[in-house]
Enzyme design. Structure first.
Site, PDB file in Angstrom:
ATOM      1  N   HIS A 178       3.907  27.243 -12.776  1.00 54.52           N
ATOM      2  CA  HIS A 178       4.861  27.069 -11.137  1.00 54.52           C
ATOM      3  C   HIS A 178       3.905  27.377 -10.095  1.00 54.52           C
ATOM      4  O   HIS A 178       4.567  28.271  -9.442  1.00 54.52           O
ATOM      5  CB  HIS A 178       6.007  28.040 -11.603  1.00 54.52           C
ATOM      6  CG  HIS A 178       6.131  28.433 -13.413  1.00 54.52           C
ATOM      7  ND1 HIS A 178       7.039  26.792 -14.146  1.00 54.52           N
ATOM      8  CD2 HIS A 178       6.638  28.729 -13.946  1.00 54.52           C
ATOM      9  CE1 HIS A 178       7.302  26.828 -15.048  1.00 54.52           C
ATOM     10  NE2 HIS A 178       7.088  28.103 -15.352  1.00 54.52           N
ATOM     11  N   THR A 200     -12.091 -18.009  12.668  1.00 47.49           N
ATOM     12  CA  THR A 200     -11.515 -17.983  12.672  1.00 47.49           C
ATOM     13  C   THR A 200     -10.204 -18.486  13.151  1.00 47.49           C
ATOM     14  O   THR A 200      -8.904 -19.615  12.821  1.00 47.49           O
ATOM     15  CB  THR A 200     -11.168 -17.465  11.054  1.00 47.49           C
ATOM     16  OG1 THR A 200     -10.701 -16.278  11.625  1.00 47.49           O
ATOM     17  CG2 THR A 200     -11.778 -17.465  10.075  1.00 47.49           C
ATOM     18  N   LYS A 241       2.731 -14.704   4.968  1.00 44.39           N
ATOM     19  CA  LYS A 241       4.205 -15.508   5.182  1.00 44.39           C
ATOM     20  C   LYS A 241       4.428 -16.647   4.646  1.00 44.39           C
ATOM     21  O   LYS A 241       5.677 -17.441   4.736  1.00 44.39           O
ATOM     22  CB  LYS A 241       4.340 -15.688   6.968  1.00 44.39           C
ATOM     23  CG  LYS A 241       4.796 -16.094   7.429  1.00 44.39           C
ATOM     24  CD  LYS A 241       5.067 -16.324   9.173  1.00 44.39           C
ATOM     25  CE  LYS A 241       6.411 -16.778  10.105  1.00 44.39           C
ATOM     26  NZ  LYS A 241       6.956 -17.180  11.220  1.00 44.39           N
TER      27      LYS A 241
END
Length: 556
Positions: free
Chosen positions: A309, A64, A135
């Site tokens: 805790h 590509t 983009k």
């Protein structure tokens, strides 16, 4: 006619999505396996090679990367010069780019994937396509996740086309996708060792190499040689993280603080947990669930911990998960109210019934049986979480912690010296009296729990249950006093015949005297104080057996 370029490794929902695009007038352009899958689904596909005039080559490495592809993606529709260039060079515009990348994370998470195969999973063309489309997001839809397919089709049907905000949201996801991908590659390559034999992956080597480094002094040539020949993740100049949001949290430790839950890619443990029922998990719930899981992971036998805790108010082993839970809860019933429970066995009906018999905020376990689900569902607000910690039980891995303007990284603390029944390994009995068989068993149990209690800590246990815990105190004497106060609230002589553990050495004999005064008959500690002989003498004077492990377990 509009054109869509599709090249995906994850083919979930692909055929239906492609049909939706074709029905909306899109030409489909594709590559390799994706084109084959689309054709098998009965769709007309234009091969990328037909677009570029060049065949796929080099085992698919090049396909590509071509101006006829990237020009069609990057051309700005509002710029006449771009459109003129496209027309002059025979470039057809591409309006939708559907790409997800080679499964590098999956390959990297498999320790059996050799280095050469791992390199082949590094996608080149895919990230370029994604970045180009992202983009140019105002003109091109970029789709990197099958979860967005339905929304994309809906937006294509929208009057005026896809909304600008939707386009931008897809672009942000795309850049996050490629960013996370690059981070995964950098992280995986950070575990690769180069030597005379070539390249090899050192999966889970961090703890081993750090231990080796600790054996050498800061300026020793051995340390530098190891750093050069066998670099662990933590010696790397950079560490790259890719974090995926699991969900937003109601708030942080306090209501005025924002908070969210993220997981590393290739998530395990709490990064891949399933929340099966209950109120929304809070930031502090997750911290407590983590603390509970750390404790029960130390044990092969059924084990349970109840957390308040981030500290255990009770921990125990038992014949079954239900037995372990009840004994852990009853170690400090008052503190267990509203606690967080951790189990290392799937929750069965008996365990579920015990859990719902009192008020518990949340439970974490490796699984839950169907009949137990029905019982737990009677407490609609009870948060039920399942998580697989198998990988973490075998490999310590790394831990990250933020400080103001920076991040600290360390290997996870493991109580490796207690992985086998005691006495074993490098343990030292430093007193005149040796521990009894029963005391050895209790000392080992106490030591495994002690490592997961906030420093300074002194705790008292039997062979399989905590009796009293003094956690997070500024002095060891204070820690012993807190534990004794907790025991006195339960009843007289609770600590008589118990054993005690201290996460670090006793700097003076007063801490040892406090332990003896409480009723303990044996104690385990790292040793290493300049006053060790004074403390040993005190133990001999009080008739205690004392074991040095040579290893400290601070937890801040």
């Amino acid at each position: 006619m509009h054109r869509a370029l599709i090249s995906v490794s994850d083919k979930t929902g692909l055929a239906d999505f492609a049909r939706g695009l074709a029905a909306r007038g899109f030409e489909l352009v594709s590559t390799g396996g994706t084109a084959r899958a689309l054709r098998e689904a009965g769709l007309a596909v234009i091969g990328v090679a037909d677009v570029t005039g060049f065949p796929e080559m080099m085992d698919g490495r090049v396909k590509t990367l071509h101006p006829l592809v990237h020009g069609g993606i990057l051309a700005r529709r509002g710029h006449p010069e771009d459109l003129a260039s496209a027309s002059a060079h025979g470039i057809t515009l591409i309006d939708v780019v559907v790409v997800n990348l080679y499964p590098f994370v999956k390959a990297a998470s498999n320790p059996d994937t050799p280095f050469e195969a791992l390199v082949e999973e590094i996608d080149i063309g895919g990230p370029s396509l994604v970045r180009a489309a992202a983009k140019n997001f105002q003109d091109v839809l970029v789709v990197v996740s099958p979860s967005d397919y339905a929304a994309v089709l809906e937006q294509l049907d929208r009057t005026g086309g896809p909304a600008r905000a939707f386009r931008f949201d897809l672009a942000r996801k795309a850049f996050a996708h490629t960013g996370g991908y690059d981070t995964a590659i950098a992280s995986a390559l950070g575990t690769v060792v180069v030597d005379a034999n070539g390249f090899r992956r050192e999966i889970g080597s961090v703890g081993r190499v750090l231990s080796a480094f600790a054996e050498a002094s800061a300026d020793s040539p051995e340390r530098e040689a190891r750093r050069r020949s066998d670099p662990p993740e933590l010696s790397a100049p950079t560490i790259n993280l890719a974090l995926r949001k699991v969900r937003d949290l109601r708030y942080g430790e306090n209501p005025h603080q924002q908070a969210a839950w993220y997981a590393e890619e290739g998530a395990t443990g709490l990064g891949n947990a399933q929340v099966l029922q209950g109120k929304e998990l809070s930031y502090t719930n997750l911290l407590d669930l983590d603390a509970a899981a750390r404790i029960v992971l130390e044990f092969d036998e059924p084990a349970a911990a109840v957390i308040k805790h981030t500290n255990p108010c009770g921990a125990a082993t038992g014949a079954s998960a239900a037995d372990a839970y009840v004994r852990a809860r009853d170690a400090d019933v008052l503190a267990a109210f509203g606690g967080i429970v951790g189990l290392n066995r799937a929750i069965d009906r008996e365990t579920a019934q015990a859990i719902v018999s009192t008020f518990i905020e949340a439970v974490i376990a490796p699984g839950v049986n169907d009949d137990a689900r029905a019982v737990l569902a009677t407490k609609a607000s009870l948060r039920l979480v399942t998580a697989d910690f198998t990988a973490m039980a075998k490999d310590g891995g790394r831990e990250l912690r933020s400080i103001l303007g920076a991040v600290l990284v360390q290997s996870r603390d493991r109580v490796a010296e207690a992985s086998q029944p005691w006495p074993a390994g490098d343990l030292r009995v430093v007193t005149k009296r040796q521990p009894t068989v029963a005391e050895w068993q209790a000392l080992r149990f106490a030591w495994r729990i002690c490592a997961h209690v906030k420093s300074n800590t002194i705790l008292f246990t039997s062979a399989d249950r905590t009796l009293a815990i003094g956690a997070g105190q500024m002095s060891r004497v204070d820690a012993a006093k807190v534990a004794r106060m907790k025991a006195d609230a339960i009843g007289p002589d609770v600590l008589k015949g118990s054993v005690a553990a201290s996460d670090a050495f006793f700097p003076f004999r007063d801490g040892l005297d406090a332990v003896a005064d409480a009723g303990a008959t044996a104690v385990v500690q790292p040793g290493g104080s300049v006053r060790d002989q004074e403390v040993i003498a005190a133990a001999d004077e009080r008739g205690l057996a004392m074991v040095f492990t040579g290893r400290r377990h601070f937890r801040h």
